[in-house]
Write a protein that holds these residues in place. Structure first.
Motif, PDB file in Angstrom:
ATOM      1  N   MET A  81       0.877  -1.205   0.083  1.00 51.34           N
ATOM      2  CA  MET A  81      -0.149  -0.202  -0.057  1.00 51.34           C
ATOM      3  C   MET A  81       0.916   1.197  -0.056  1.00 51.34           C
ATOM      4  O   MET A  81       1.814   1.416   0.772  1.00 51.34           O
ATOM      5  CB  MET A  81      -0.784   0.051   1.104  1.00 51.34           C
ATOM      6  N   ALA A  82       0.625   2.168  -0.908  1.00 54.39           N
ATOM      7  CA  ALA A  82       1.348   3.458  -1.054  1.00 54.39           C
ATOM      8  C   ALA A  82       1.222   4.158   0.278  1.00 54.39           C
ATOM      9  O   ALA A  82       0.209   4.358   0.910  1.00 54.39           O
ATOM     10  CB  ALA A  82       1.025   4.271  -2.120  1.00 54.39           C
ATOM     11  N   ASP A  83       2.227   4.979   0.709  1.00 55.46           N
ATOM     12  CA  ASP A  83       2.273   5.923   1.693  1.00 55.46           C
ATOM     13  C   ASP A  83       0.875   6.791   1.780  1.00 55.46           C
ATOM     14  O   ASP A  83       0.431   7.086   2.710  1.00 55.46           O
ATOM     15  CB  ASP A  83       3.669   6.428   1.924  1.00 55.46           C
ATOM     16  N   GLN A  84       0.683   7.360   0.640  1.00 53.80           N
ATOM     17  CA  GLN A  84      -0.259   8.545   0.776  1.00 53.80           C
ATOM     18  C   GLN A  84      -1.507   7.968   0.773  1.00 53.80           C
ATOM     19  O   GLN A  84      -2.531   8.194   1.505  1.00 53.80           O
ATOM     20  CB  GLN A  84      -0.127   8.948  -0.812  1.00 53.80           C
ATOM     21  N   GLU A  85      -1.707   6.789   0.378  1.00 56.27           N
ATOM     22  CA  GLU A  85      -3.138   5.972   0.261  1.00 56.27           C
ATOM     23  C   GLU A  85      -3.335   5.564   1.900  1.00 56.27           C
ATOM     24  O   GLU A  85      -4.369   5.698   2.439  1.00 56.27           O
ATOM     25  CB  GLU A  85      -3.112   4.715  -0.577  1.00 56.27           C
ATOM     26  N   GLN A  86      -2.074   5.165   2.535  1.00 59.53           N
ATOM     27  CA  GLN A  86      -2.207   4.868   3.804  1.00 59.53           C
ATOM     28  C   GLN A  86      -2.599   5.952   4.867  1.00 59.53           C
ATOM     29  O   GLN A  86      -3.289   5.959   5.579  1.00 59.53           O
ATOM     30  CB  GLN A  86      -0.981   4.036   4.418  1.00 59.53           C
ATOM     31  N   ALA A  87      -2.197   7.251   4.406  1.00 55.83           N
ATOM     32  CA  ALA A  87      -2.065   8.283   5.044  1.00 55.83           C
ATOM     33  C   ALA A  87      -3.728   8.909   4.976  1.00 55.83           C
ATOM     34  O   ALA A  87      -4.444   9.378   5.772  1.00 55.83           O
ATOM     35  CB  ALA A  87      -1.096   9.303   4.686  1.00 55.83           C
ATOM     36  N   ASP A  88      -4.148   8.641   3.734  1.00 57.07           N
ATOM     37  CA  ASP A  88      -5.676   9.141   3.435  1.00 57.07           C
ATOM     38  C   ASP A  88      -6.351   7.975   4.163  1.00 57.07           C
ATOM     39  O   ASP A  88      -7.396   8.796   4.797  1.00 57.07           O
ATOM     40  CB  ASP A  88      -5.893   8.785   2.015  1.00 57.07           C
ATOM     41  N   ILE A  89      -6.463   6.849   4.185  1.00 54.38           N
ATOM     42  CA  ILE A  89      -7.223   6.178   5.283  1.00 54.38           C
ATOM     43  C   ILE A  89      -6.946   6.220   6.560  1.00 54.38           C
ATOM     44  O   ILE A  89      -7.920   6.442   7.326  1.00 54.38           O
ATOM     45  CB  ILE A  89      -6.469   4.408   5.057  1.00 54.38           C
ATOM     46  N   ARG A  90      -5.792   6.752   7.147  1.00 55.03           N
ATOM     47  CA  ARG A  90      -5.730   7.145   8.453  1.00 55.03           C
ATOM     48  C   ARG A  90      -6.511   8.267   8.856  1.00 55.03           C
ATOM     49  O   ARG A  90      -6.987   8.435   9.849  1.00 55.03           O
ATOM     50  CB  ARG A  90      -4.231   7.335   8.846  1.00 55.03           C
ATOM     51  N   LEU A  91      -6.449   9.082   7.959  1.00 60.31           N
ATOM     52  CA  LEU A  91      -7.293  10.543   8.035  1.00 60.31           C
ATOM     53  C   LEU A  91      -8.824  10.267   8.094  1.00 60.31           C
ATOM     54  O   LEU A  91      -9.430  10.745   8.862  1.00 60.31           O
ATOM     55  CB  LEU A  91      -6.930  11.541   6.726  1.00 60.31           C
ATOM     56  N   LEU A  92      -9.211   9.200   7.209  1.00 63.20           N
ATOM     57  CA  LEU A  92     -10.472   8.812   7.439  1.00 63.20           C
ATOM     58  C   LEU A  92     -10.783   8.094   8.612  1.00 63.20           C
ATOM     59  O   LEU A  92     -12.193   8.449   9.196  1.00 63.20           O
ATOM     60  CB  LEU A  92     -10.747   8.056   6.014  1.00 63.20           C
ATOM     61  N   VAL A  93      -9.976   7.472   8.848  1.00 64.02           N
ATOM     62  CA  VAL A  93     -10.248   6.525  10.430  1.00 64.02           C
ATOM     63  C   VAL A  93     -10.486   7.557  11.587  1.00 64.02           C
ATOM     64  O   VAL A  93     -11.124   7.336  12.286  1.00 64.02           O
ATOM     65  CB  VAL A  93      -9.065   5.590  10.642  1.00 64.02           C
ATOM     66  N   ALA A  94      -9.426   8.662  11.245  1.00 66.85           N
ATOM     67  CA  ALA A  94      -9.734   9.722  12.478  1.00 66.85           C
ATOM     68  C   ALA A  94     -10.942  10.418  12.517  1.00 66.85           C
ATOM     69  O   ALA A  94     -11.658  10.599  13.400  1.00 66.85           O
ATOM     70  CB  ALA A  94      -8.507  10.653  12.495  1.00 66.85           C
ATOM     71  N   ARG A  95     -11.454  10.880  11.409  1.00 67.15           N
ATOM     72  CA  ARG A  95     -12.781  11.399  11.007  1.00 67.15           C
ATOM     73  C   ARG A  95     -14.001  10.549  11.625  1.00 67.15           C
ATOM     74  O   ARG A  95     -14.801  11.110  12.287  1.00 67.15           O
ATOM     75  CB  ARG A  95     -12.800  11.793   9.627  1.00 67.15           C
ATOM     76  N   LEU A  96     -13.828   9.416  11.264  1.00 72.18           N
ATOM     77  CA  LEU A  96     -14.959   8.438  11.736  1.00 72.18           C
ATOM     78  C   LEU A  96     -14.805   7.940  13.159  1.00 72.18           C
ATOM     79  O   LEU A  96     -16.090   7.990  13.723  1.00 72.18           O
ATOM     80  CB  LEU A  96     -14.632   6.903  10.992  1.00 72.18           C
ATOM     81  N   ARG A  97     -13.618   8.171  13.629  1.00 65.81           N
ATOM     82  CA  ARG A  97     -13.683   7.893  15.395  1.00 65.81           C
ATOM     83  C   ARG A  97     -14.348   9.071  15.828  1.00 65.81           C
ATOM     84  O   ARG A  97     -15.007   9.068  16.910  1.00 65.81           O
ATOM     85  CB  ARG A  97     -12.055   7.896  15.764  1.00 65.81           C
ATOM     86  N   GLN A  98     -13.914  10.357  15.392  1.00 65.20           N
ATOM     87  CA  GLN A  98     -14.691  11.589  15.952  1.00 65.20           C
ATOM     88  C   GLN A  98     -16.184  11.461  15.693  1.00 65.20           C
ATOM     89  O   GLN A  98     -16.986  11.937  16.790  1.00 65.20           O
ATOM     90  CB  GLN A  98     -14.011  12.956  15.354  1.00 65.20           C
ATOM     91  N   GLU A  99     -16.595  11.089  14.541  1.00 63.85           N
ATOM     92  CA  GLU A  99     -18.100  11.105  14.254  1.00 63.85           C
ATOM     93  C   GLU A  99     -18.807  10.133  15.358  1.00 63.85           C
ATOM     94  O   GLU A  99     -19.845   9.997  15.591  1.00 63.85           O
ATOM     95  CB  GLU A  99     -18.125  10.480  12.832  1.00 63.85           C
ATOM     96  N   HIS A 100     -18.023   8.805  15.649  1.00 64.05           N
ATOM     97  CA  HIS A 100     -18.576   7.829  16.148  1.00 64.05           C
ATOM     98  C   HIS A 100     -18.627   8.513  17.690  1.00 64.05           C
ATOM     99  O   HIS A 100     -19.559   8.254  18.484  1.00 64.05           O
ATOM    100  CB  HIS A 100     -17.535   6.585  16.349  1.00 64.05           C
TER     101      HIS A 100
END
Length: 67
Positions: free
Chosen positions: A1-20
């Protein structure tokens, strides 16, 4: 997995955690106020959907290692 793709997923995870967490706070407030049970149940279902998305994304970040 590319670093940029992994960074994007981590950002989305952080947003979803906040929404949760936001849903959790909202549900607790609704319970305290005495909101209708059906509304609370719908919020809990939405919260569960977010949790499922979080689990899938976190699995993409940390691959399973077959021993």
């Amino acid at each position: 997995m590319a670093d940029q793709e992994q960074a994007d997923i981590r950002l989305l995870v952080a947003r979803l955690r906040q929404e949760h967490e936001d849903y959790d706070a909202a549900i607790n407030a609704m319970i305290e106020v005495g909101c209708e049970a059906l509304r609370i149940q719908r919020m809990k279902k939405k919260k569960l959907v977010i949790k499922d998305k979080l689990s899938k994304l976190e699995d993409q970040i940390v691959p399973d290692i077959i021993a």
